[in-house]
Enzyme design. Structure first.
Site, mmCIF file in Angstrom:
data_model
loop_
_atom_site.group_PDB
_atom_site.id
_atom_site.type_symbol
_atom_site.label_atom_id
_atom_site.label_comp_id
_atom_site.label_asym_id
_atom_site.label_seq_id
_atom_site.Cartn_x
_atom_site.Cartn_y
_atom_site.Cartn_z
ATOM 1 N N TYR A 64 0.595 4.194 -2.651
ATOM 2 C CA TYR A 64 0.242 5.566 -2.271
ATOM 3 C C TYR A 64 1.291 6.554 -2.792
ATOM 4 O O TYR A 64 0.958 7.651 -3.235
ATOM 5 C CB TYR A 64 0.130 5.704 -0.749
ATOM 6 N N THR A 87 -15.279 0.392 11.984
ATOM 7 C CA THR A 87 -14.547 1.138 13.015
ATOM 8 C C THR A 87 -15.035 0.603 14.358
ATOM 9 O O THR A 87 -16.230 0.349 14.533
ATOM 10 C CB THR A 87 -14.831 2.652 12.884
ATOM 11 N N ALA A 109 -20.736 3.309 9.122
ATOM 12 C CA ALA A 109 -21.636 4.391 8.692
ATOM 13 C C ALA A 109 -22.278 4.015 7.367
ATOM 14 O O ALA A 109 -21.667 3.312 6.545
ATOM 15 C CB ALA A 109 -20.827 5.677 8.520
ATOM 16 N N VAL A 132 -8.180 12.402 6.938
ATOM 17 C CA VAL A 132 -8.322 11.456 8.052
ATOM 18 C C VAL A 132 -7.904 10.061 7.579
ATOM 19 O O VAL A 132 -8.601 9.433 6.779
ATOM 20 C CB VAL A 132 -9.781 11.458 8.591
ATOM 21 N N TYR A 192 -12.507 9.777 -0.509
ATOM 22 C CA TYR A 192 -13.778 9.631 0.200
ATOM 23 C C TYR A 192 -13.606 10.022 1.668
ATOM 24 O O TYR A 192 -12.500 10.065 2.182
ATOM 25 C CB TYR A 192 -14.366 8.214 0.045
ATOM 26 N N ARG A 198 0.829 -1.218 0.000
ATOM 27 C CA ARG A 198 0.000 0.000 0.000
ATOM 28 C C ARG A 198 0.858 1.262 0.000
ATOM 29 O O ARG A 198 0.548 2.229 -0.687
ATOM 30 C CB ARG A 198 -0.929 0.023 1.227
HETATM 31 C C1 LIG Z 1 -8.194 4.676 5.063
HETATM 32 S S1 LIG Z 1 -9.308 5.097 6.347
HETATM 33 C C2 LIG Z 1 -10.248 6.353 5.544
HETATM 34 C C3 LIG Z 1 -11.088 7.179 6.471
HETATM 35 C C4 LIG Z 1 -11.840 8.284 5.739
HETATM 36 N N1 LIG Z 1 -10.907 9.195 5.113
HETATM 37 C C5 LIG Z 1 -12.775 9.066 6.641
HETATM 38 O O1 LIG Z 1 -12.699 10.295 6.609
HETATM 39 O O2 LIG Z 1 -13.592 8.466 7.322
HETATM 40 C C6 LIG Z 1 -10.318 3.681 6.374
HETATM 41 C C7 LIG Z 1 -10.922 3.457 7.743
HETATM 42 O O3 LIG Z 1 -11.937 4.421 7.966
HETATM 43 C C8 LIG Z 1 -13.020 3.843 8.669
HETATM 44 N N2 LIG Z 1 -14.183 3.829 7.777
HETATM 45 C C9 LIG Z 1 -14.213 3.936 6.449
HETATM 46 N N3 LIG Z 1 -15.478 3.855 5.988
HETATM 47 C C10 LIG Z 1 -16.265 3.695 7.071
HETATM 48 C C11 LIG Z 1 -17.650 3.528 7.280
HETATM 49 N N4 LIG Z 1 -18.514 3.517 6.272
HETATM 50 N N5 LIG Z 1 -18.074 3.388 8.552
HETATM 51 C C12 LIG Z 1 -17.243 3.375 9.602
HETATM 52 N N6 LIG Z 1 -15.929 3.528 9.463
HETATM 53 C C13 LIG Z 1 -15.437 3.683 8.220
HETATM 54 C C14 LIG Z 1 -12.587 2.405 9.021
HETATM 55 O O4 LIG Z 1 -11.953 2.432 10.297
HETATM 56 C C15 LIG Z 1 -11.601 2.113 7.917
HETATM 57 O O5 LIG Z 1 -10.692 1.110 8.277
#
Ligand SMILES: C[S@@+](CC[C@H](N)C(=O)[O-])C[C@H]1O[C@@H](n2cnc3c(N)ncnc32)[C@H](O)[C@@H]1O
Length: 265
Positions: A75, A241, A213, A102, A97, A71
């Site tokens: 990246y 999460t 979410a 974050v 996204y 990864r």
């Molecule tokens: C690479 S990070 C990206 C986070 C994203 N940039 C954000 O702002 O939420 C990926 C992590 O975000 C969290 N995540 C991403 N999509 C999610 C969702 N639909 N519901 C809950 N947590 C989510 C999870 O912990 C996942 O392992």
């Protein structure tokens, strides 16, 4: 070298419902839109927006995902791709996204390098998974505070967890994986390691929340309550999460209050 401009934006978790008007205007006006989306419905929408500028072109950063050895390498290829257009003097919008800052390595890295080379570069805020969980779980960080950790980092470093505040663990879907593989699975025994680590602070019966979410309108969020001992790899997805609610309330710092003459009722 020509001076380019980079604006990094996020779509939130639901596209287009979470997209800000400010982010939309940058997507519509940029010359090159780079995007990294997990939701197939988002892609045509973003392309449609970008086509408002007749001369714009769209590039899918997802093409680099499996080109790298892992990864991190993928990246860095994305960063090079974004910067090539910035260095060519173009106005570039990079779309990720959620919140683009974050847990998103290429967004921060691209901005840091672009700025160091004298280009204009900035990030716009957006709706992250944490913003959604605050809403869905009614969890106000102002009540007890809040801690955020990347799950694998929590395992292998000596972090001090405060059991009097909720703990949010990100990327539990790849917990324990230090290879940064693009396969996106937990390490062998990753979930067992996580439980073992959490037992340093919490009892086996402490209830935690597997949270996902909604990513589509009208879709309910996933809110599954389990004990820490009951956590299983098959219950954890790549978008899960993990929320560990506070174990107890913080005790009053009597001596500090006394020193400053403060009385808390
Ligand atoms: C690479 S990070 C990206 C986070 C994203 N940039 C954000 O702002 O939420 C990926 C992590 O975000 C969290 N995540 C991403 N999509 C999610 C969702 N639909 N519901 C809950 N947590 C989510 C999870 O912990 C996942 O392992």
């Amino acid at each position: 070298m020509a001076k380019g401009r980079l604006v990094v934006v996020g779509t939130g978790l639901i596209t287009p419902a979470h997209l800000s008007l400010e982010a939309k205007s940058y997507i519509e006006s940029c010359e090159v839109m780079h995007y990294l989306m997990t939701d197939a419905l988002a892609e045509p929408f973003l392309k449609e927006l970008s086509s408002k500028n007749k001369n714009s072109i769209c590039k899918d950063l997802g093409d680099f995902y499996f080109k790298g050895k892992n990864r991190l390498e993928s990246y860095n290829m994305m960063v090079d791709e974004i910067l090539a257009d910035v260095r060519a003097g173009k106005s570039v919008c990079a779309v990720f996204y959620g919140h683009p800052g974050v847990f998103v390595y290429p967004s921060h890295k691209s901005i840091t390098i672009a700025k160091s080379e004298g280009h204009e570069a900035k990030m716009l805020p957006a709706i992250s998974a944490e913003d959604c969980l605050v809403a869905d779980l009614g969890m106000d960080p102002g009540t007890l505070g809040c801690q955020n950790y990347e799950a694998t980092q929590l395992l292998f470093y000596q972090h001090q967890v405060n059991v009097c505040a909720p703990l949010i663990l990100w990327q539990v879907g790849v917990v324990g994986d230090v290879t940064m593989s693009t396969e996106l699975v937990p390490a062998k025994k990753g979930v067992d390691m996580l439980k073992d680590k959490l037992f340093n602070w919490y009892p086996q019966t402490h209830e935690v929340i597997l949270y996902e979410a909604a990513t589509l309108p009208l879709m309910p969020p996933r809110i599954d309550v389990k004990t820490i001992a009951g956590l299983k790899e098959e219950d954890i997805n790549i978008i899960t999460t993990l929320i560990i609610p506070a174990l107890s309330k913080p005790a009053l710092d009597d001596s500090f209050c006394k020193k400053w003459g403060v009385q808390i009722n």
